[in-house]
Design a protein around this motif. Sequence first.
Motif, PDB file in Angstrom:
ATOM      1  N   VAL A   1       0.880  -1.076   0.018  1.00  0.00           N
ATOM      2  CA  VAL A   1       0.084  -0.048   0.043  1.00  0.00           C
ATOM      3  C   VAL A   1       0.856   1.247   0.004  1.00  0.00           C
ATOM      4  N   MET A   2       0.600   2.164  -0.842  1.00  0.00           N
ATOM      5  CA  MET A   2       1.397   3.266  -1.185  1.00  0.00           C
ATOM      6  C   MET A   2       0.411   4.640  -0.938  1.00  0.00           C
ATOM      7  N   ARG A   3       0.575   5.377  -0.157  1.00  0.00           N
ATOM      8  CA  ARG A   3      -0.021   6.473  -0.005  1.00  0.00           C
ATOM      9  C   ARG A   3       0.503   7.519  -0.796  1.00  0.00           C
ATOM     10  N   GLN A   4      -0.562   8.609  -1.652  1.00  0.00           N
ATOM     11  CA  GLN A   4      -0.261   8.992  -2.718  1.00  0.00           C
ATOM     12  C   GLN A   4      -0.196  10.590  -2.013  1.00  0.00           C
ATOM     13  N   PHE A   5      -1.355  10.895  -1.422  1.00  0.00           N
ATOM     14  CA  PHE A   5      -1.624  12.458  -0.687  1.00  0.00           C
ATOM     15  C   PHE A   5      -2.808  12.314   0.096  1.00  0.00           C
ATOM     16  N   GLY A   6      -2.907  13.199   0.823  1.00  0.00           N
ATOM     17  CA  GLY A   6      -4.074  13.178   1.992  1.00  0.00           C
ATOM     18  C   GLY A   6      -4.766  14.509   1.502  1.00  0.00           C
ATOM     19  N   GLY A   7      -5.598  14.971   2.835  1.00  0.00           N
ATOM     20  CA  GLY A   7      -6.481  16.398   2.746  1.00  0.00           C
ATOM     21  C   GLY A   7      -7.924  15.895   1.985  1.00  0.00           C
ATOM     22  N   VAL A   8      -8.106  14.704   1.838  1.00  0.00           N
ATOM     23  CA  VAL A   8      -9.513  14.417   1.180  1.00  0.00           C
ATOM     24  C   VAL A   8     -10.583  14.179   2.287  1.00  0.00           C
ATOM     25  N   ILE A   9     -11.472  14.765   1.792  1.00  0.00           N
ATOM     26  CA  ILE A   9     -12.798  14.561   2.627  1.00  0.00           C
ATOM     27  C   ILE A   9     -13.727  13.368   2.106  1.00  0.00           C
ATOM     28  N   VAL A  10     -14.090  13.541   0.925  1.00  0.00           N
ATOM     29  CA  VAL A  10     -14.865  12.205   0.467  1.00  0.00           C
ATOM     30  C   VAL A  10     -14.232  11.854  -0.722  1.00  0.00           C
ATOM     31  N   SER A  11     -13.481  10.804  -1.097  1.00  0.00           N
ATOM     32  CA  SER A  11     -12.660  10.448  -2.147  1.00  0.00           C
ATOM     33  C   SER A  11     -13.846   9.673  -3.102  1.00  0.00           C
ATOM     34  N   ASN A  12     -13.604   9.981  -4.502  1.00  0.00           N
ATOM     35  CA  ASN A  12     -14.812   9.442  -5.270  1.00  0.00           C
ATOM     36  C   ASN A  12     -14.137   9.751  -6.767  1.00  0.00           C
ATOM     37  N   GLY A  13     -14.754   9.114  -7.576  1.00  0.00           N
ATOM     38  CA  GLY A  13     -14.648   9.611  -9.326  1.00  0.00           C
ATOM     39  C   GLY A  13     -13.169   9.020  -9.790  1.00  0.00           C
ATOM     40  N   ILE A  14     -12.870   7.850  -9.370  1.00  0.00           N
ATOM     41  CA  ILE A  14     -11.698   7.380  -9.840  1.00  0.00           C
ATOM     42  C   ILE A  14     -11.825   6.805 -11.231  1.00  0.00           C
ATOM     43  N   ALA A  15     -11.084   7.157 -12.214  1.00  0.00           N
ATOM     44  CA  ALA A  15     -11.283   6.577 -13.617  1.00  0.00           C
ATOM     45  C   ALA A  15      -9.974   6.869 -14.474  1.00  0.00           C
ATOM     46  N   PHE A  16     -10.000   6.312 -15.556  1.00  0.00           N
ATOM     47  CA  PHE A  16      -8.738   6.419 -16.187  1.00  0.00           C
ATOM     48  C   PHE A  16      -9.035   6.669 -17.629  1.00  0.00           C
ATOM     49  N   SER A  17      -8.184   7.510 -18.368  1.00  0.00           N
ATOM     50  CA  SER A  17      -8.452   7.898 -19.785  1.00  0.00           C
ATOM     51  C   SER A  17      -8.388   6.369 -20.733  1.00  0.00           C
ATOM     52  N   PRO A  18      -8.661   6.522 -21.848  1.00  0.00           N
ATOM     53  CA  PRO A  18      -8.747   5.025 -22.638  1.00  0.00           C
ATOM     54  C   PRO A  18      -7.025   4.703 -22.863  1.00  0.00           C
ATOM     55  N   ASP A  19      -6.195   5.644 -22.900  1.00  0.00           N
ATOM     56  CA  ASP A  19      -4.782   5.120 -22.953  1.00  0.00           C
ATOM     57  C   ASP A  19      -4.384   4.717 -21.807  1.00  0.00           C
ATOM     58  N   GLY A  20      -4.915   5.039 -20.438  1.00  0.00           N
ATOM     59  CA  GLY A  20      -4.390   4.743 -19.120  1.00  0.00           C
ATOM     60  C   GLY A  20      -3.607   5.550 -18.490  1.00  0.00           C
ATOM     61  N   ARG A  21      -3.110   6.851 -19.094  1.00  0.00           N
ATOM     62  CA  ARG A  21      -2.248   7.712 -18.637  1.00  0.00           C
ATOM     63  C   ARG A  21      -2.669   9.073 -18.151  1.00  0.00           C
ATOM     64  N   THR A  22      -3.868   9.110 -17.760  1.00  0.00           N
ATOM     65  CA  THR A  22      -4.440  10.175 -17.025  1.00  0.00           C
ATOM     66  C   THR A  22      -5.415   9.552 -16.166  1.00  0.00           C
ATOM     67  N   LEU A  23      -5.391   9.923 -14.855  1.00  0.00           N
ATOM     68  CA  LEU A  23      -6.155   9.252 -13.552  1.00  0.00           C
ATOM     69  C   LEU A  23      -6.908  10.258 -13.159  1.00  0.00           C
ATOM     70  N   HIS A  24      -8.417  10.445 -13.070  1.00  0.00           N
ATOM     71  CA  HIS A  24      -9.192  11.198 -12.674  1.00  0.00           C
ATOM     72  C   HIS A  24      -9.620  11.001 -11.023  1.00  0.00           C
ATOM     73  N   PHE A  25      -9.698  11.979 -10.461  1.00  0.00           N
ATOM     74  CA  PHE A  25      -9.871  11.809  -8.900  1.00  0.00           C
ATOM     75  C   PHE A  25     -10.697  12.885  -8.322  1.00  0.00           C
ATOM     76  N   THR A  26     -11.878  12.571  -7.735  1.00  0.00           N
ATOM     77  CA  THR A  26     -12.681  13.737  -7.172  1.00  0.00           C
ATOM     78  C   THR A  26     -13.006  13.769  -5.708  1.00  0.00           C
ATOM     79  N   ASP A  27     -13.017  14.725  -4.995  1.00  0.00           N
ATOM     80  CA  ASP A  27     -13.491  15.001  -3.540  1.00  0.00           C
ATOM     81  C   ASP A  27     -14.992  15.450  -3.560  1.00  0.00           C
ATOM     82  N   THR A  28     -15.770  14.833  -3.388  1.00  0.00           N
ATOM     83  CA  THR A  28     -17.134  15.176  -3.490  1.00  0.00           C
ATOM     84  C   THR A  28     -17.252  16.613  -2.532  1.00  0.00           C
ATOM     85  N   ARG A  29     -16.944  16.287  -1.469  1.00  0.00           N
ATOM     86  CA  ARG A  29     -17.347  17.342  -0.425  1.00  0.00           C
ATOM     87  C   ARG A  29     -16.220  18.854  -0.652  1.00  0.00           C
TER      88      ARG A  29
END
Length: 295
Positions: free
Chosen positions: A141-169
């Motif tokens: 397990v490797m922590r990437q970053f903190g400061g998140v309230i509600v983690s969501n929306g993890i998805a990858f672009s078709p080529d896999g080289r863009t990661l999407h991440f959302t903090d709902t709150r």
Amino acid sequence: MPGTSTTPRIEVAFAARDRLGETPIWCDRTQRLWWVDIEDPTLHCLDPVTGVHWSEAHEGQYLGSCGLHRDGGLVLARDLSLVRRRDDGRLDQLAEVESGIDNRLNDGRVDARGRLWIGTMDNALHRPSGSLYRVDPDGTVMRQFGGVIVSNGIAFSPDGRTLHFTDTRRYISWAFDLDLDEGTLRNRRVFADFTQGRDRPDGACVDQDGCLWMAIFAGGRIVRLTPDGRIDRTVVLPVTNPTCLCFGGADLSTLFVTTARKFLSEQQLAAEPLAGSLLAIHGLGRGLPEHRFGP
């Protein structure tokens, strides 16, 4: 409301009563859909062709998300731990992501190299105690970053080289450059900012055109964002709380949407008989096969 509003054909795939239905995922091997009810910790499975539905209650307080495993079965997020559920129902411990904190695991997704990216969130929904993690196939397990309230929306672009991440709150979705060889993130940037309207961006998936489909919790709609973060399509739903979505079906052309009864009053529930159900929407494009966890 930005983007073109459309009313495609919306069906009820399964009339569930999920308190917090979440993270639908399509298995192309079995042609079945999996999803969870987080707060009544239940794993669901549906064969959309036959209509056969199966569910399984789980121990613990939360069943945060699920993903596919390369050797069969699933990876399940239970409270703050990850377990592998084999096809015969046996459970194997994979990793303990956090401990000793009032958090739980939430949204997660596997990248093209078989690594799971998953976030934690504050159970009280207001403290920035969550983080984003990368979990390797060996359980590291490797922590990437903190400061998140509600983690969501993890998805990858078709080529896999863009990661999407959302903090709902925080009402913001970010994009990162992902180095697939190293499993590292860089160039964090705002992808979509919902702070002005305080919309709650929730779960997401990417289609074949590289557009990001996103559920707007408490907003009664899903939206499609172009690769530059512009909303170009809006679909109004018969429920207030869509939570997450994925493309499935034999040709990946059905958009399945999980929904929630949570936070709705008795009056709202009476007016929304489909709240908590699994919806199926046709005619919105095609998706991409899900990656599987493992070496």
